[in-house]
Design a protein around this motif. Structure first.
Motif, PDB file in Angstrom:
ATOM      1  N   UNK A   1       0.972  -1.060   0.005  1.00  0.00           N
ATOM      2  CA  UNK A   1       0.022   0.180  -0.068  1.00  0.00           C
ATOM      3  C   UNK A   1       0.923   1.201   0.039  1.00  0.00           C
ATOM      4  N   UNK A   2       0.921   2.102  -1.065  1.00  0.00           N
ATOM      5  CA  UNK A   2       2.026   3.095  -1.225  1.00  0.00           C
ATOM      6  C   UNK A   2       0.963   4.284  -1.208  1.00  0.00           C
ATOM      7  N   UNK A   3       1.547   5.426  -0.661  1.00  0.00           N
ATOM      8  CA  UNK A   3       1.019   6.674  -0.388  1.00  0.00           C
ATOM      9  C   UNK A   3       2.041   7.787  -0.902  1.00  0.00           C
ATOM     10  N   UNK A   4       1.265   8.865  -1.916  1.00  0.00           N
ATOM     11  CA  UNK A   4       2.164   9.846  -2.436  1.00  0.00           C
ATOM     12  C   UNK A   4       2.307  11.190  -1.334  1.00  0.00           C
ATOM     13  N   UNK A   5       2.855  12.224  -1.953  1.00  0.00           N
ATOM     14  CA  UNK A   5       3.143  13.293  -1.284  1.00  0.00           C
ATOM     15  C   UNK A   5       2.022  14.034  -0.532  1.00  0.00           C
ATOM     16  N   UNK A   6       2.337  14.274   0.777  1.00  0.00           N
ATOM     17  CA  UNK A   6       1.657  15.185   1.723  1.00  0.00           C
ATOM     18  C   UNK A   6       0.709  14.289   2.411  1.00  0.00           C
ATOM     19  N   UNK A   7       0.426  12.867   1.901  1.00  0.00           N
ATOM     20  CA  UNK A   7      -0.610  12.210   2.704  1.00  0.00           C
ATOM     21  C   UNK A   7       0.041  11.911   4.251  1.00  0.00           C
ATOM     22  N   UNK A   8       1.181  12.245   4.413  1.00  0.00           N
ATOM     23  CA  UNK A   8       1.565  12.173   5.958  1.00  0.00           C
ATOM     24  C   UNK A   8       0.839  13.058   6.871  1.00  0.00           C
ATOM     25  N   UNK A   9       0.389  13.965   6.155  1.00  0.00           N
ATOM     26  CA  UNK A   9      -0.595  15.011   6.994  1.00  0.00           C
ATOM     27  C   UNK A   9      -2.047  14.906   7.088  1.00  0.00           C
ATOM     28  N   UNK A  10      -2.479  13.587   6.655  1.00  0.00           N
ATOM     29  CA  UNK A  10      -3.719  12.977   6.909  1.00  0.00           C
ATOM     30  C   UNK A  10      -4.147  13.085   8.137  1.00  0.00           C
ATOM     31  N   UNK A  11      -5.341  13.763   8.412  1.00  0.00           N
ATOM     32  CA  UNK A  11      -5.853  13.805   9.757  1.00  0.00           C
ATOM     33  C   UNK A  11      -5.499  15.041  10.419  1.00  0.00           C
ATOM     34  N   UNK A  12      -4.446  15.834   9.836  1.00  0.00           N
ATOM     35  CA  UNK A  12      -4.059  16.924  10.486  1.00  0.00           C
ATOM     36  C   UNK A  12      -4.094  18.222  10.173  1.00  0.00           C
ATOM     37  N   UNK A  13      -4.783  18.147   8.751  1.00  0.00           N
ATOM     38  CA  UNK A  13      -4.889  19.401   7.950  1.00  0.00           C
ATOM     39  C   UNK A  13      -6.189  19.047   7.071  1.00  0.00           C
ATOM     40  N   UNK A  14      -6.810  19.999   6.547  1.00  0.00           N
ATOM     41  CA  UNK A  14      -7.866  20.026   5.586  1.00  0.00           C
ATOM     42  C   UNK A  14      -8.979  18.800   5.861  1.00  0.00           C
ATOM     43  N   UNK A  15      -9.437  18.558   7.196  1.00  0.00           N
ATOM     44  CA  UNK A  15     -10.358  17.507   7.418  1.00  0.00           C
ATOM     45  C   UNK A  15     -11.607  17.780   6.639  1.00  0.00           C
ATOM     46  N   UNK A  16     -12.050  18.671   6.061  1.00  0.00           N
ATOM     47  CA  UNK A  16     -13.210  18.674   5.468  1.00  0.00           C
ATOM     48  C   UNK A  16     -13.042  18.125   4.114  1.00  0.00           C
ATOM     49  N   UNK A  17     -12.052  17.841   3.458  1.00  0.00           N
ATOM     50  CA  UNK A  17     -11.717  17.244   2.170  1.00  0.00           C
ATOM     51  C   UNK A  17     -11.204  15.676   2.636  1.00  0.00           C
ATOM     52  N   UNK A  18     -10.119  15.640   3.722  1.00  0.00           N
ATOM     53  CA  UNK A  18      -9.744  14.273   3.587  1.00  0.00           C
ATOM     54  C   UNK A  18     -10.003  13.340   5.027  1.00  0.00           C
ATOM     55  N   UNK A  19     -11.036  14.208   5.791  1.00  0.00           N
ATOM     56  CA  UNK A  19     -11.540  13.557   7.094  1.00  0.00           C
ATOM     57  C   UNK A  19     -10.403  13.567   8.326  1.00  0.00           C
ATOM     58  N   UNK A  20     -10.814  12.959   9.399  1.00  0.00           N
ATOM     59  CA  UNK A  20     -10.040  13.061  10.550  1.00  0.00           C
ATOM     60  C   UNK A  20      -9.112  11.900  10.760  1.00  0.00           C
TER      61      UNK A  20
END
Ligand code: CA2
Length: 145
Positions: free
Chosen positions: A6-25
């Motif tokens: 399972x591979x994840x690209x740029x900025x996805x390390x910020x998931x849940x920490x920024x822009x939760x309205x787009x990417x969730x918590x």
């Protein structure tokens, strides 16, 4: 044991920490934990990675080419720009699922085109972080068939 990447690209390390309205918590660590549970239950080894660097994602795809039975990838912004990631995925003879947390088709027009889709067996977009689970279940189904 069979291995799934399972591979994840740029900025996805910020998931849940920024822009939760787009990417969730949920954080990427939460996503990894859920994927690991599903993989464990199916008797699969999971390799879960994130990088902000295109070359690192390509190196992991090359690794997967040698030792994996499937790839789930959220290439993030590289989805829309990277012929190099597409070329790497095209060398992999296994099911590949492209996941987008957001519904890219409802967003800016530059997000409507994906190079990666040309190599993908399936694409999941707009299902939030659950998209990773859905992709993993589909992959498991294909592996068991
Ligand atoms: O919806 C997706 O999963 C995307 O692949 C996410 C990418 C975007 O460039 C794609 O068009 C769609 C962006 C990933 C950035 O991730 C962040 C997560 C939390 C906070 C900020 C950025």
């Amino acid at each position: 044991m069979q291995t799934v990447y399972v591979l994840n690209g740029p900025n996805l390390n910020l998931l849940g920490k920024r822009q939760p309205e787009i990417y969730g918590y949920e954080t990427l660590a939460d996503v990894e934990a859920t994927c690991r549970e599903i993989a464990d239950d199916a008797g699969l080894t999971l390799k879960f990675h994130q990088s902000n660097a295109e070359h690192q994602l390509i190196d992991w795809i090359h690794e997967a080419r040698e030792d994996a039975v499937g790839i789930i990838i959220n290439p993030a912004a590289y989805t829309h720009t990277s012929v190099a990631i597409l070329d790497a995925l095209k060398t992999c003879d296994m099911p590949i699922f492209e996941v987008h947390i957001s519904n890219v088709h409802q967003r800016e027009s530059f997000r409507h085109h994906s190079y990666v889709s040309l190599a993908a067996s399936g694409v999941i977009a707009g299902c939030g972080t659950q998209g990773y689970e859905l992709a993993l279940h589909r992959l498991i189904r294909l592996l068991q068939a």
